[in-house]
Design a protein around this motif. Structure first.
Motif, PDB file in Angstrom:
ATOM      1  N   SER B  24      -3.227  17.360   8.643  1.00 13.90           N
ATOM      2  CA  SER B  24      -2.341  17.185   9.851  1.00 13.90           C
ATOM      3  C   SER B  24      -3.076  17.794  11.146  1.00 13.90           C
ATOM      4  O   SER B  24      -3.021  17.148  12.181  1.00 13.90           O
ATOM      5  N   VAL B  25      -4.227  18.687  11.028  1.00 15.35           N
ATOM      6  CA  VAL B  25      -4.917  19.282  12.020  1.00 15.35           C
ATOM      7  C   VAL B  25      -5.724  18.097  12.442  1.00 15.35           C
ATOM      8  O   VAL B  25      -6.059  17.875  13.904  1.00 15.35           O
ATOM      9  N   GLY B  26      -6.227  17.117  11.455  1.00 15.12           N
ATOM     10  CA  GLY B  26      -7.001  16.028  11.917  1.00 15.12           C
ATOM     11  C   GLY B  26      -6.289  15.070  12.862  1.00 15.12           C
ATOM     12  O   GLY B  26      -6.813  14.676  13.843  1.00 15.12           O
ATOM     13  N   LEU B  27      -5.056  14.689  12.484  1.00 18.06           N
ATOM     14  CA  LEU B  27      -4.098  13.875  13.211  1.00 18.06           C
ATOM     15  C   LEU B  27      -3.920  14.344  14.701  1.00 18.06           C
ATOM     16  O   LEU B  27      -3.978  13.987  15.652  1.00 18.06           O
ATOM     17  N   ALA B  28      -3.374  15.649  14.703  1.00 14.09           N
ATOM     18  CA  ALA B  28      -3.325  16.419  15.855  1.00 14.09           C
ATOM     19  C   ALA B  28      -4.657  16.352  16.814  1.00 14.09           C
ATOM     20  O   ALA B  28      -4.303  16.350  18.019  1.00 14.09           O
ATOM     21  N   LEU B  29      -5.827  16.537  16.110  1.00 11.56           N
ATOM     22  CA  LEU B  29      -6.980  16.383  16.992  1.00 11.56           C
ATOM     23  C   LEU B  29      -7.059  14.926  17.579  1.00 11.56           C
ATOM     24  O   LEU B  29      -7.280  14.799  18.859  1.00 11.56           O
ATOM     25  N   LEU B 201     -13.012  12.995   9.192  1.00 13.86           N
ATOM     26  CA  LEU B 201     -13.810  13.806   8.175  1.00 13.86           C
ATOM     27  C   LEU B 201     -12.688  14.962   7.571  1.00 13.86           C
ATOM     28  O   LEU B 201     -12.731  15.036   6.248  1.00 13.86           O
ATOM     29  N   LEU B 202     -11.845  15.469   8.363  1.00 15.75           N
ATOM     30  CA  LEU B 202     -10.950  16.552   7.869  1.00 15.75           C
ATOM     31  C   LEU B 202      -9.991  16.021   6.758  1.00 15.75           C
ATOM     32  O   LEU B 202      -9.708  16.557   5.711  1.00 15.75           O
ATOM     33  N   ALA B 203      -9.451  14.530   7.299  1.00 17.72           N
ATOM     34  CA  ALA B 203      -8.857  14.094   6.395  1.00 17.72           C
ATOM     35  C   ALA B 203      -9.532  13.875   4.829  1.00 17.72           C
ATOM     36  O   ALA B 203      -8.914  13.898   3.659  1.00 17.72           O
ATOM     37  N   GLY B 204     -10.605  13.453   5.132  1.00 18.83           N
ATOM     38  CA  GLY B 204     -11.228  13.056   4.049  1.00 18.83           C
ATOM     39  C   GLY B 204     -11.622  14.227   2.840  1.00 18.83           C
ATOM     40  O   GLY B 204     -11.443  14.072   1.790  1.00 18.83           O
ATOM     41  N   ILE B 205     -11.756  15.504   3.600  1.00 18.30           N
ATOM     42  CA  ILE B 205     -11.939  16.435   2.699  1.00 18.30           C
ATOM     43  C   ILE B 205     -10.806  17.002   1.956  1.00 18.30           C
ATOM     44  O   ILE B 205     -10.592  17.367   0.860  1.00 18.30           O
ATOM     45  N   GLY B 206      -9.478  16.843   2.709  1.00 19.07           N
ATOM     46  CA  GLY B 206      -8.283  16.963   2.087  1.00 19.07           C
ATOM     47  C   GLY B 206      -8.299  15.812   0.917  1.00 19.07           C
ATOM     48  O   GLY B 206      -7.602  16.413  -0.251  1.00 19.07           O
ATOM     49  N   GLY B 207      -8.751  14.686   1.124  1.00 16.33           N
ATOM     50  CA  GLY B 207      -8.674  13.740  -0.136  1.00 16.33           C
ATOM     51  C   GLY B 207      -9.463  14.208  -1.372  1.00 16.33           C
ATOM     52  O   GLY B 207      -9.074  13.890  -2.278  1.00 16.33           O
ATOM     53  N   VAL B 208     -10.639  14.935  -0.957  1.00 21.59           N
ATOM     54  CA  VAL B 208     -11.457  15.456  -2.266  1.00 21.59           C
ATOM     55  C   VAL B 208     -10.684  16.248  -3.122  1.00 21.59           C
ATOM     56  O   VAL B 208     -10.662  16.314  -4.039  1.00 21.59           O
ATOM     57  N   MET B 209      -9.703  17.094  -2.306  1.00 25.59           N
ATOM     58  CA  MET B 209      -8.901  18.048  -3.041  1.00 25.59           C
ATOM     59  C   MET B 209      -7.678  17.406  -3.678  1.00 25.59           C
ATOM     60  O   MET B 209      -7.568  17.857  -4.976  1.00 25.59           O
ATOM     61  N   LEU B 222       0.152   6.161   3.233  1.00 25.24           N
ATOM     62  CA  LEU B 222       1.277   6.259   4.160  1.00 25.24           C
ATOM     63  C   LEU B 222       2.342   7.434   4.249  1.00 25.24           C
ATOM     64  O   LEU B 222       2.428   7.878   5.284  1.00 25.24           O
ATOM     65  N   ALA B 223       2.474   8.037   3.053  1.00 30.61           N
ATOM     66  CA  ALA B 223       3.274   9.101   2.903  1.00 30.61           C
ATOM     67  C   ALA B 223       2.702  10.361   3.543  1.00 30.61           C
ATOM     68  O   ALA B 223       3.111  10.997   4.013  1.00 30.61           O
ATOM     69  N   PHE B 224       1.263  10.165   3.325  1.00 27.53           N
ATOM     70  CA  PHE B 224       0.745  11.458   4.155  1.00 27.53           C
ATOM     71  C   PHE B 224       0.691  11.288   5.607  1.00 27.53           C
ATOM     72  O   PHE B 224       0.508  12.384   6.384  1.00 27.53           O
ATOM     73  N   THR B 225       0.724  10.061   6.116  1.00 31.55           N
ATOM     74  CA  THR B 225       0.338   9.907   7.454  1.00 31.55           C
ATOM     75  C   THR B 225       1.948  10.412   7.966  1.00 31.55           C
ATOM     76  O   THR B 225       1.723  11.088   9.025  1.00 31.55           O
ATOM     77  N   LEU B 226       2.805   9.972   7.331  1.00 31.88           N
ATOM     78  CA  LEU B 226       4.335  10.353   7.841  1.00 31.88           C
ATOM     79  C   LEU B 226       4.468  11.906   7.957  1.00 31.88           C
ATOM     80  O   LEU B 226       5.122  12.555   8.628  1.00 31.88           O
ATOM     81  N   LYS B 227       3.869  12.471   6.633  1.00 32.27           N
ATOM     82  CA  LYS B 227       4.181  13.980   6.536  1.00 32.27           C
ATOM     83  C   LYS B 227       3.448  14.507   7.656  1.00 32.27           C
ATOM     84  O   LYS B 227       3.846  15.565   8.202  1.00 32.27           O
ATOM     85  N   ALA B 228       1.938  14.144   7.725  1.00 30.56           N
ATOM     86  CA  ALA B 228       1.066  14.641   8.965  1.00 30.56           C
ATOM     87  C   ALA B 228       1.681  14.560  10.162  1.00 30.56           C
ATOM     88  O   ALA B 228       1.675  15.490  10.973  1.00 30.56           O
ATOM     89  N   ILE B 240      -2.593  22.169  18.190  1.00 29.95           N
ATOM     90  CA  ILE B 240      -3.217  22.571  16.867  1.00 29.95           C
ATOM     91  C   ILE B 240      -2.848  23.889  16.303  1.00 29.95           C
ATOM     92  O   ILE B 240      -2.741  24.067  15.358  1.00 29.95           O
ATOM     93  N   ARG B 241      -2.329  24.707  17.265  1.00 30.06           N
ATOM     94  CA  ARG B 241      -2.149  26.093  16.871  1.00 30.06           C
ATOM     95  C   ARG B 241      -0.973  26.184  16.236  1.00 30.06           C
ATOM     96  O   ARG B 241      -0.888  26.912  14.953  1.00 30.06           O
ATOM     97  N   GLY B 242      -0.047  25.319  16.322  1.00 27.65           N
ATOM     98  CA  GLY B 242       1.289  25.460  15.589  1.00 27.65           C
ATOM     99  C   GLY B 242       1.184  24.502  14.307  1.00 27.65           C
ATOM    100  O   GLY B 242       2.262  24.932  13.683  1.00 27.65           O
ATOM    101  N   ILE B 243       0.211  24.058  13.925  1.00 25.29           N
ATOM    102  CA  ILE B 243       0.119  23.328  12.499  1.00 25.29           C
ATOM    103  C   ILE B 243       0.296  24.166  11.313  1.00 25.29           C
ATOM    104  O   ILE B 243       1.163  23.690  10.463  1.00 25.29           O
ATOM    105  N   LEU B 244      -0.125  25.290  11.554  1.00 28.91           N
ATOM    106  CA  LEU B 244      -0.105  26.096  10.101  1.00 28.91           C
ATOM    107  C   LEU B 244       1.281  26.469   9.813  1.00 28.91           C
ATOM    108  O   LEU B 244       1.755  26.080   8.803  1.00 28.91           O
ATOM    109  N   ALA B 245       2.190  26.971  10.837  1.00 27.20           N
ATOM    110  CA  ALA B 245       3.407  27.408  10.701  1.00 27.20           C
ATOM    111  C   ALA B 245       4.470  26.312  10.276  1.00 27.20           C
ATOM    112  O   ALA B 245       4.938  26.129   9.344  1.00 27.20           O
TER     113      ALA B 245
END
Lengths: 341, 288
Positions: B24-29, B201-209, B222-228, B240-245
């Motif tokens: 999500s932080v990548g999308l927020a960026l 890049l951030l989304a890609g690292i998430g993908g590795v996980m 698509l599901a992850f786009t919607l979730k993010a 970006i700050r509120g993302i964690l919560a």
């Protein structure tokens, strides 16, 4: 008066569609069976696209078209399974239930705009897909879906028919139904284009606050657009269910349907009646070619067309052609004036 | 209801929230800096997962090392997509931008379907994948634990980078006032490019996980786009700050539904989408 001027080309188009199967049979013989199913797909795509465009004219970019399509399909399938009524009644019933659903969604999403509206409608479609999957299996078939009886059962008569003509007559039935739905959709589209609704829709799309001040009722207009947009696509879903013989949650509420519904008018020309139809004609051909060569992933063609349209043809085929034509006309008028001066 | 079951659900939810936050932080960026709502964001995530899979199956590269290839590859993909497409619609209507990224998403997803087919792929035969710990009746996988820690570190690191580094400050300046940033000599377009590439890049690292944690299919994007998207909306668009919560809320509710509701596994997605829908509708009613 304006409407009358439109009726002539529509009548000609309807006549052409009416005779098309016979023409195909006369010229293509056995191959006409697959040609007929190809043009049926094209007509179906045109209905999807044009009905989606009617709602888009109010500025609401919906990702819920698959929801109305799937609802129409499920309504007819459930009616055919549980009620002892003539099969064809399921088709207008599917359209009507789709309209009721659309009015409901439309009412709660009235204040959402742009990207928020798009996401909300997409999420709504996913919820609906899940709801149909989790309805009691004896009622709606669960994840496996329901088999649907065909509408047309041509009887084979060895004296006058050849074997392949059974398939032809079955396809012809569906093609004519699709054609009828397309004509209905065109009429619905023209009503919003040729009446004061056109100004109302355009005003809401351009600036909702200003439209409201000018006396347009945005909520009422948007709901009307929702209803007009969902009626035809609900019926299309119903006829398609009979045509393919089954409904399943994944297929009936597929994102694919929504993608087709929005890419086609953007490519052909948004907010016009001709654009979505022209776009559908071309895209149906491209889709068929891609499907023959790629197993999965034929949608990539729609993705590419969408990207290229946004980048290079923001007004679509029809809009761009009209703009070019107008420029040419005004240029030739300029030169005429210069000549006389 | 067994209390340890609920505790387990909470722990799983917290651990899953890290990955959600990272994506999500990548999308927020992208939303915050460029103002682009990227419908293809989840596809970057998916591509990251499948690159990891391919590197493992074809070259035998361990997913931990694969990050070193996948991250630059996604940065490059993001940069190329920005230069070739996004850059040209920056001043176009919002809906055109959205549709463009929607188109990119369709292309990426179907490209993946053509290359990898529609079946789930799984990275089998790595020892650490099955390592787990048990405390007081609650089991925790090593991989989920590490991915949570790494995600958290990356999200916090991004936050720090945005306030402490020159590039980060440039991004915030551009986000606040594009014209003003250009006037004081920032190359706006270059900053946008880096922001978009970084977001991929951030989304890609998430993908590795996710490639290690689950067995993904090319349609997970698509599901992850919607979730993010729902997480960024919950956090406040571009915040970006509120993302964690917000990630914590979403991941916890998902995990609790899956555990507490009978048949919840298949329903949790539907519940999730219902939450997005209701949250958007509720928000639109409240503000007016």
């Amino acid at each position: 008066m304006k409407l009358l001027r439109d009726l002539l080309p529509i009548a000609a188009f309807a006549l052409f569609l009416w005779f098309l199967p016979d023409l195909l049979r006369a010229f293509a013989g056995r191959a006409s069976v697959s040609y007929l199913s190809l043009v049926t797909n094209g007509v179906g795509l045109a209905i999807l696209a044009l009905s989606w465009d009617i709602l888009a004219r109010t500025g609401q970019l919906s990702l819920a078209h698959a929801a109305f399509y799937g609802t129409g399909a499920y309504v007819t399938a459930i009616m055919a399974r549980h009620l002892d009524l003539p099969l064809w009644i399921g088709i207008p019933a599917g359209g009507l239930v789709a309209v009721i659903l659309a009015l409901g969604v439309g009412a709660v999403t009235l204040r959402l705009r742009g990207i928020y509206f798009a996401i909300a409608t997409l999420a709504f479609t996913e919820v609906l897909k899940s709801v149909f999957r989790h309805l009691p299996t004896p009622f709606a078939g669960g994840a496996a879906g329901i088999n649907v009886e065909p509408l047309f059962r041509p009887v084979f008569d060895a004296a006058t028919m050849e074997r392949w003509e059974i398939a032809f007559f079955r396809n012809e039935g569906y093609f004519l139904l699709y054609a009828l739905l397309l004509i209905i959709t065109i009429l619905l589209s023209l009503i919003t284009r040729r009446s004061r609704l056109r100004q109302a829709f355009t005003a809401i799309r351009t600036n909702e606050e200003v439209a409201a001040i000018m006396g347009v009722h945005p909520a009422r207009m948007k709901l009307l657009a929702f209803a007009l947009s969902s009626f035809a696509v609900g019926m299309l879903g119903a006829v398609h269910a009979h045509r393919v013989g089954s409904v399943v949650p994944e297929g009936s509420f597929s994102v694919e349907t929504t993608v087709l519904a929005l890419v086609t008018p953007i490519f052909g020309g948004l907010y016009t009646t001709l654009g979505p139809i022209v776009g559908a004609g071309m895209l149906a051909g491209i889709e068929e070619t891609l499907k023959r060569n790629l197993a999965d992933g034929y949608l990539i063609g729609y993705g590419v067309v969408l990207i290229l349209s946004i980048l290079f043809l923001p007004k679509g085929l029809v809009g761009t052609t009209r703009a070019w034509w107008r420029r040419r006309q005004s240029k030739s008028m300029d030169t005429a004036e210069e000549g006389s001066a | 209801m067994d209390p340890s079951l609920i505790l387990q659900a909470i722990v799983s939810g917290v651990l899953a929230s890290g990955l959600y936050a990272l994506v999500s932080v990548g999308l927020a960026l992208a939303i915050g800096v460029i103002g682009i709502v990227n419908f293809a964001h989840g596809e970057f995530f998916m591509i990251g997962a499948f690159l990891t899979y391919t590197l493992f199956v074809v070259f035998g590269i361990d997913p931990v090392l694969a990050v070193l290839f996948v991250a630059p590859a996604l940065f490059l993909l993001g940069a190329v997509l920005y230069r070739s497409t996004i850059q040209h619609v920056l001043s176009a209507p919002e809906l055109n931008q959205m549709l463009l990224t929607f188109g990119i998403g369709i292309v990426l997803q179907n490209l993946a379907l053509l290359i990898w087919g529609g079946d789930p792929v799984s990275i089998a035969g790595i020892e650490y994948r099955s390592v787990g710990y048990r405390f007081a009746g609650i089991s925790v996988g090593l991989v989920s634990l590490v991915s949570f820690a790494v995600s958290l570190a990356l999200v916090i690191g991004l936050n720090l980078a945005l306030t402490r580094t020159r590039l980060g400050r440039a991004m915030r300046a551009v986000a606040q006032n594009r014209t003003g940033a250009a006037l004081v000599g920032l190359e706006v377009n270059r900053v946008y490019l880096v922001a978009f590439a970084l977001s991929a890049l951030l989304a890609g690292i998430g993908g590795v996980m996710i490639a290690v944690i689950q067995s993904p299919t090319p349609t997970i994007g698509l599901a992850f786009t919607l979730k993010a998207f729902s997480i960024t909306v919950l956090a406040g668009l571009g915040n970006i700050r509120g993302i964690l919560a917000a990630s914590l809320v979403v991941a916890l509710s998902e995990s609790l539904v899956a555990t507490l509701v009978p048949n919840g596994g298949t329903l949790s997605n539907a519940v999730f989408f219902a939450i997005i829908f209701l949250a958007l509708v509720w928000r639109s009613r409240r503000t007016v």
